[in-house]
Design a protein around this motif. Structure first.
Motif, PDB file in Angstrom:
ATOM      1  N   PRO A 275      41.492  34.551  47.989  1.00  0.00           N
ATOM      2  CA  PRO A 275      41.111  35.972  47.486  1.00  0.00           C
ATOM      3  C   PRO A 275      40.895  37.002  48.498  1.00  0.00           C
ATOM      4  O   PRO A 275      40.660  36.432  49.295  1.00  0.00           O
ATOM      5  CB  PRO A 275      40.053  35.651  46.356  1.00  0.00           C
ATOM      6  CG  PRO A 275      39.151  34.367  46.140  1.00  0.00           C
ATOM      7  CD  PRO A 275      41.054  33.159  47.539  1.00  0.00           C
ATOM      8  N   VAL A 276      41.590  37.947  48.233  1.00  0.00           N
ATOM      9  CA  VAL A 276      41.109  39.076  49.635  1.00  0.00           C
ATOM     10  C   VAL A 276      40.997  40.787  49.556  1.00  0.00           C
ATOM     11  O   VAL A 276      40.997  41.159  50.627  1.00  0.00           O
ATOM     12  CB  VAL A 276      42.799  39.328  50.670  1.00  0.00           C
ATOM     13  CG1 VAL A 276      42.858  37.800  51.465  1.00  0.00           C
ATOM     14  CG2 VAL A 276      44.093  40.043  49.615  1.00  0.00           C
ATOM     15  N   HIS A 277      41.502  40.445  47.889  1.00  0.00           N
ATOM     16  CA  HIS A 277      41.077  42.355  47.867  1.00  0.00           C
ATOM     17  C   HIS A 277      41.483  42.635  46.379  1.00  0.00           C
ATOM     18  O   HIS A 277      41.788  41.391  44.858  1.00  0.00           O
ATOM     19  CB  HIS A 277      42.366  43.310  47.973  1.00  0.00           C
ATOM     20  CG  HIS A 277      41.842  44.188  47.809  1.00  0.00           C
ATOM     21  ND1 HIS A 277      40.946  45.289  48.374  1.00  0.00           N
ATOM     22  CD2 HIS A 277      42.486  45.150  47.172  1.00  0.00           C
ATOM     23  CE1 HIS A 277      40.808  46.613  48.532  1.00  0.00           C
ATOM     24  NE2 HIS A 277      42.063  46.323  47.112  1.00  0.00           N
ATOM     25  N   SER A 278      40.137  42.754  46.173  1.00  0.00           N
ATOM     26  CA  SER A 278      39.649  43.416  44.313  1.00  0.00           C
ATOM     27  C   SER A 278      39.379  44.759  44.244  1.00  0.00           C
ATOM     28  O   SER A 278      38.987  45.386  45.078  1.00  0.00           O
ATOM     29  CB  SER A 278      38.865  42.699  43.476  1.00  0.00           C
ATOM     30  OG  SER A 278      39.066  41.280  43.645  1.00  0.00           O
ATOM     31  N   GLU A 279      40.172  45.332  42.825  1.00  0.00           N
ATOM     32  CA  GLU A 279      39.414  46.623  42.880  1.00  0.00           C
ATOM     33  C   GLU A 279      40.046  47.092  41.282  1.00  0.00           C
ATOM     34  O   GLU A 279      40.420  46.500  40.136  1.00  0.00           O
ATOM     35  CB  GLU A 279      40.098  47.698  43.481  1.00  0.00           C
ATOM     36  CG  GLU A 279      41.846  47.971  43.348  1.00  0.00           C
ATOM     37  CD  GLU A 279      42.272  48.831  44.524  1.00  0.00           C
ATOM     38  OE1 GLU A 279      42.814  49.502  44.233  1.00  0.00           O
ATOM     39  OE2 GLU A 279      43.248  48.642  45.452  1.00  0.00           O
ATOM     40  N   THR A 280      38.893  48.578  40.884  1.00  0.00           N
ATOM     41  CA  THR A 280      39.526  48.606  39.318  1.00  0.00           C
ATOM     42  C   THR A 280      40.328  49.943  39.136  1.00  0.00           C
ATOM     43  O   THR A 280      40.235  50.809  40.437  1.00  0.00           O
ATOM     44  CB  THR A 280      38.481  48.812  38.658  1.00  0.00           C
ATOM     45  OG1 THR A 280      37.649  47.799  38.389  1.00  0.00           O
ATOM     46  CG2 THR A 280      39.114  49.280  37.691  1.00  0.00           C
ATOM     47  N   PHE A 281      41.743  49.364  38.796  1.00  0.00           N
ATOM     48  CA  PHE A 281      42.580  51.385  39.742  1.00  0.00           C
ATOM     49  C   PHE A 281      43.753  51.191  38.750  1.00  0.00           C
ATOM     50  O   PHE A 281      43.938  50.149  37.601  1.00  0.00           O
ATOM     51  CB  PHE A 281      43.387  50.792  40.938  1.00  0.00           C
ATOM     52  CG  PHE A 281      44.245  51.709  41.127  1.00  0.00           C
ATOM     53  CD1 PHE A 281      44.392  52.354  42.262  1.00  0.00           C
ATOM     54  CD2 PHE A 281      45.708  51.520  40.906  1.00  0.00           C
ATOM     55  CE1 PHE A 281      45.389  53.863  42.479  1.00  0.00           C
ATOM     56  CE2 PHE A 281      46.821  51.760  41.045  1.00  0.00           C
ATOM     57  CZ  PHE A 281      46.668  53.585  41.796  1.00  0.00           C
ATOM     58  N   ASP A 282      43.801  52.814  37.896  1.00  0.00           N
ATOM     59  CA  ASP A 282      44.939  52.907  37.195  1.00  0.00           C
ATOM     60  C   ASP A 282      44.474  52.255  35.554  1.00  0.00           C
ATOM     61  O   ASP A 282      45.277  51.832  35.133  1.00  0.00           O
ATOM     62  CB  ASP A 282      46.034  52.744  38.372  1.00  0.00           C
ATOM     63  CG  ASP A 282      47.009  53.586  37.297  1.00  0.00           C
ATOM     64  OD1 ASP A 282      47.071  54.704  36.232  1.00  0.00           O
ATOM     65  OD2 ASP A 282      48.112  53.315  37.552  1.00  0.00           O
TER      66      ASP A 282
END
Length: 128
Positions: free
Chosen positions: A28-35
């Motif tokens: 795992p390298v990146h997580s976000e809440t987007f769109d």
């Protein structure tokens, strides 16, 4: 260009991430809440898996899951110039969903092509 990532629609991005980490050894390298979705990127060594879970009922991923169920939603190709990639597609009479690149996940510039002109595959250009 080369394949940057496969976008996978799911109702449980964390659970699917855990599975791919155990099964494939992805990191795992990146997580976000987007769109309207939770987005989780897993590094597979020669490309990423982008796990897409809807957090809004009306978003694109929610509609995709409702119509198609979980699975590969798009293939993304890395490019040094997303605007030029769109121009190349237009020159081939391919319908562009995005008229110009826009900000996507992880802050990258992205643009999508309509799947009816690309063999049934939603194609994304990604400029890092």
């Amino acid at each position: 260009m080369h394949i940057d990532h496969a976008g996978i629609a799911t109702n449980d991005a964390v659970g699917l991430a855990d599975l791919y980490v155990a099964l494939l050894g992805c990191e795992p390298v990146h997580s976000e809440t987007f769109d309207g979705m939770d987005v989780h990127f897993l590094d597979c060594g020669n490309g990423y898996l982008e796990l897409l879970e809807p957090v809004e009922e009306e978003g694109a991923i929610a509609r995709y899951l409702e119509n198609n169920g979980p699975g590969i939603q798009h293939l993304a190709f890395a490019t040094d110039d997303a605007a030029a990639a769109l121009d190349r597609a237009r020159g081939l009479d391919i319908e562009c969903i995005d008229e110009e690149p826009r900000e996507g996940a992880w802050g990258h510039e992205v643009a999508f092509l309509h799947p009816r002109d690309t063999g049934g595959v939603l194609v994304e250009f990604v400029e890092h």
